[in-house]
Design an enzyme around this catalytic site. Structure first.
Site, mmCIF file in Angstrom:
data_model
loop_
_atom_site.group_PDB
_atom_site.id
_atom_site.type_symbol
_atom_site.label_atom_id
_atom_site.label_comp_id
_atom_site.label_asym_id
_atom_site.label_seq_id
_atom_site.Cartn_x
_atom_site.Cartn_y
_atom_site.Cartn_z
ATOM 1 N N GLY A 372 0.982 -1.280 -0.181
ATOM 2 C CA GLY A 372 0.238 -0.174 -0.110
ATOM 3 C C GLY A 372 0.804 1.235 0.165
ATOM 4 O O GLY A 372 2.016 1.101 0.120
ATOM 5 N N SER A 374 2.176 5.161 1.169
ATOM 6 C CA SER A 374 2.948 5.422 2.433
ATOM 7 C C SER A 374 1.705 6.134 3.338
ATOM 8 O O SER A 374 1.072 6.958 2.691
ATOM 9 C CB SER A 374 4.032 6.305 2.243
ATOM 10 N N GLY A 377 -0.965 2.871 6.827
ATOM 11 C CA GLY A 377 -1.225 2.021 8.136
ATOM 12 C C GLY A 377 -0.459 0.698 8.032
ATOM 13 O O GLY A 377 -0.728 -0.234 8.703
ATOM 14 N N THR A 379 2.816 0.158 8.789
ATOM 15 C CA THR A 379 3.783 0.151 10.058
ATOM 16 C C THR A 379 2.612 -0.115 11.316
ATOM 17 O O THR A 379 3.042 -0.931 12.060
ATOM 18 C CB THR A 379 4.380 1.476 10.147
ATOM 19 N N GLU A 499 10.084 -4.110 4.284
ATOM 20 C CA GLU A 499 10.758 -3.913 3.080
ATOM 21 C C GLU A 499 12.007 -4.524 3.203
ATOM 22 O O GLU A 499 13.119 -3.597 2.705
ATOM 23 C CB GLU A 499 10.803 -2.381 3.022
#
Length: 560
Positions: A372, A374, A377, A379, A499
């Site tokens: 999705g 930046s 949600g 993180t 990531e």
């Protein structure tokens, strides 16, 4: 851990009350030895000067004088050692408790705290408490013990001298308190400037590469230098206040001793006083003010400690996250088959949730990629899964093969951040951070599983090859595979990566993606990713948009 009410200077003082009490008792005994020493000295001088004694007659008195001196020195040394030991034990305990509390607060709770501020508090802040307990508290007690002892002795010898000392002595603490109000304000400003200087310096070091790329490194250095100069000027202001305090003390002490000397001088000329009493009182008068001098010299320790406690209390006041109970017994080894987010609303502000009624499931043997834009949600979702952020609504559960829900499943997670940290040391030492007792065969097994064994064995010293801080000397893909191998050494049931291929070239991306897909077999594998090479390896894709979870081309999940 002690209750919050004990995290004050008074509370900390009570915690080492036995150590400080012993230091005061030893210091009091040393004060008694001092008074006896001066009494013996006055008797020896009087006998030699006015009673016709020779040096041989005074040998016994000189031996007693030497013995009292040695005992006094040993007692004072013991008092200082006891106070220092108690202070060191307390500062170590405070630092450990604060670190433990910060771990309980967690990265989410510390997100708004400046790193430089926390480092300064943990270092200089707690160190500033040591002189308070080592010097200020014992000297404050001795400021009562020794003057009262001297006054009692002087009262026995001469009433006029007692009146002079009793009237002038209390003036010194009064004027020191008046000066201290100003000094505390200066100390508070000095401490704030130290915190700002520490934060600015650390931020400048962390952003040095960016500053150089934009040609602003010199401006940043100039700004830090300016803050350092302001701190220097404030420190000099503190020194000025300290000199003023000493000047006030010396003035009243000198005035009092001079009055005693003048009164005794006149009475000696009139023959209404004897030399031994006069000489002993003149020896005792400076000692009457000596604890006040020592207290004045350590008064800045109290001001430093008071200023430092503001920062320490601020960190202790941070709310701790919910502590997960420890997992013991066979339940910890039951394999998990799925993790589910059920109607989860989560965020950092009550009126601005990041995830809103989100629902998704992560299953074993099916690598799931969370993707999705930046800020949508991702993180927040990962922090929920890691147990770092409690949901505002809904729940996150894990189910084992028997259909039993587990509350402590986060202890079985293996987590690899986007920028994994390697320390300066050998490859084996970096891998053993996950399991210090792992043997070479275990290291080879996890390295092979993470596709890292081939490049490790190609290095000159293999697993004994030294790598630099943050993996200096290795490529980005090699660092990622080493970090994956290190996590696999704990044999986690859930594998979460953030990531992992973000900064790799296409070839490195393919190798790391393949290694992750291989490592996820038999586990619940969750990867946050944007790169197509990683997404292509996914059996399921969870797409986030506007705080909602939506199905994608690789997922069988339904919209939340």
């Amino acid at each position: 851990m002690d209750s919050p009410g004990n995290r004050t200077l008074m509370g900390f003082t009570r915690r080492i009350g036995l150590w400080l009490g012993a230091a005061v008792v030893l210091g009091g005994a040393a004060a008694v030895m001092l008074v006896l020493q001066l009494a013996v000295l006055a008797r020896i001088v009087s006998d030699l000067a006015f009673h016709g004694h020779v040096v041989s007659d005074a040998l016994a008195g000189l031996a007693m004088l030497l013995a009292l001196l040695v005992v006094r020195v040993l007692l004072q040394w013991a008092a200082d050692m006891v106070a220092g030991e108690g202070s060191l034990r307390l500062s170590t305990a405070i630092r450990s408790e604060l670190l433990r509390h910060l771990f309980h607060v967690g990265p989410v709770g510390l997100a708004g705290q400046a790193t430089g501020h926390m480092v300064t508090v943990l270092g200089d802040g707690i160190s500033a408490l040591e002189p308070y307990f080592t010097q200020y508290v014992p000297r404050a007690a001795m400021m009562v013990v020794l003057p009262l002892l001297v006054l009692g002795m002087v009262l026995h010898l001469d009433g006029w001298s007692f009146v002079i000392l009793a009237c002038t002595g209390p003036l010194i603490p009064v004027f020191m308190a008046l000066v201290g109000y100003r000094a505390q304000a200066v100390m508070d400003r000095q401490w704030r400037q130290l915190l700002l200087l520490g934060s600015a310096f650390l931020d400048t070091l962390q952003g040095l590469t960016t500053l150089r790329l934009f040609g602003r490194a010199r401006d940043a250095v100039t700004a830090v230098a300016g803050m350092a100069d302001e701190y220097r000027a404030t420190t000099m202001s503190v020194m000025k206040v300290a000199f003023l305090t000493s000047a006030v003390l010396e003035f009243f002490a000198s005035l009092s001793i001079a009055l005693v000397a003048v009164v005794f001088g006149a009475r000696l000329l009139d023959g209404t006083a004897d030399f031994q009493s006069a000489f002993l009182v003149l020896l005792l008068a400076p000692e009457y003010f000596m604890p006040l001098r020592a207290f004045s010299a350590s008064y800045h320790a109290r001001q430093n400690a008071t200023a430092a406690m503001a920062g320490i209390s601020q960190l202790f006041a941070l709310p701790a996250a919910t502590i997960r109970p420890d997992v013991r017994g066979s339940a910890a080894n039951v394999p998990l088959i799925s993790i589910s987010c059920e109607d989860v609303t989560a965020g950092y502000l009550a009126d601005a949730p990041v995830l809103l009624h989100a629902g998704c499931t992560f299953t074993r043997n099916a690598l799931t990629v969370v993707t999705g834009e930046s800020g949508v949600g991702k993180t927040t979702l990962i922090r929920l899964l890691l147990g770092l952020l409690p949901p505002m609504q809904g729940r996150v559960t894990a189910m084992d093969e028997s259909g039993v829900l587990h509350a402590c499943w986060q202890d079985r997670i293996g987590w690899v951040p986007q920028q994994p940290r390697l320390v300066h040391g050998t490859i084996a030492e970096n891998l053993r951070l996950a399991d210090p007792m792992a043997d070479l065969e275990a290291l080879r097994a996890v390295a092979a599983q993470a596709d890292a064994l081939s490049f490790i064995e190609a290095l000159p010293q293999g697993f004994d090859t030294v790598v630099g801080e943050r993996g200096a000397g290795l490529s980005g893909g090699q660092v990622q595979r080493l970090a994956l191998a290190r996590v696999l050494l704990r044999n986690p049931q859930v594998l979460i990566l953030d990531e992992p291929t973000a900064n790799l070239d296409p070839q490195g991306e393919q190798r790391v993606a393949a290694a992750i897909a291989h490592a996820a077999v038999g586990r619940i594998g969750i990867v946050v990713a944007h790169r197509p090479g990683m997404i292509a390896r996914a059996a399921r894709v969870v797409r986030l948009r506007d705080g909602q979870v939506f199905s994608g081309p690789h997922t069988v999940e339904h919209a939340a």
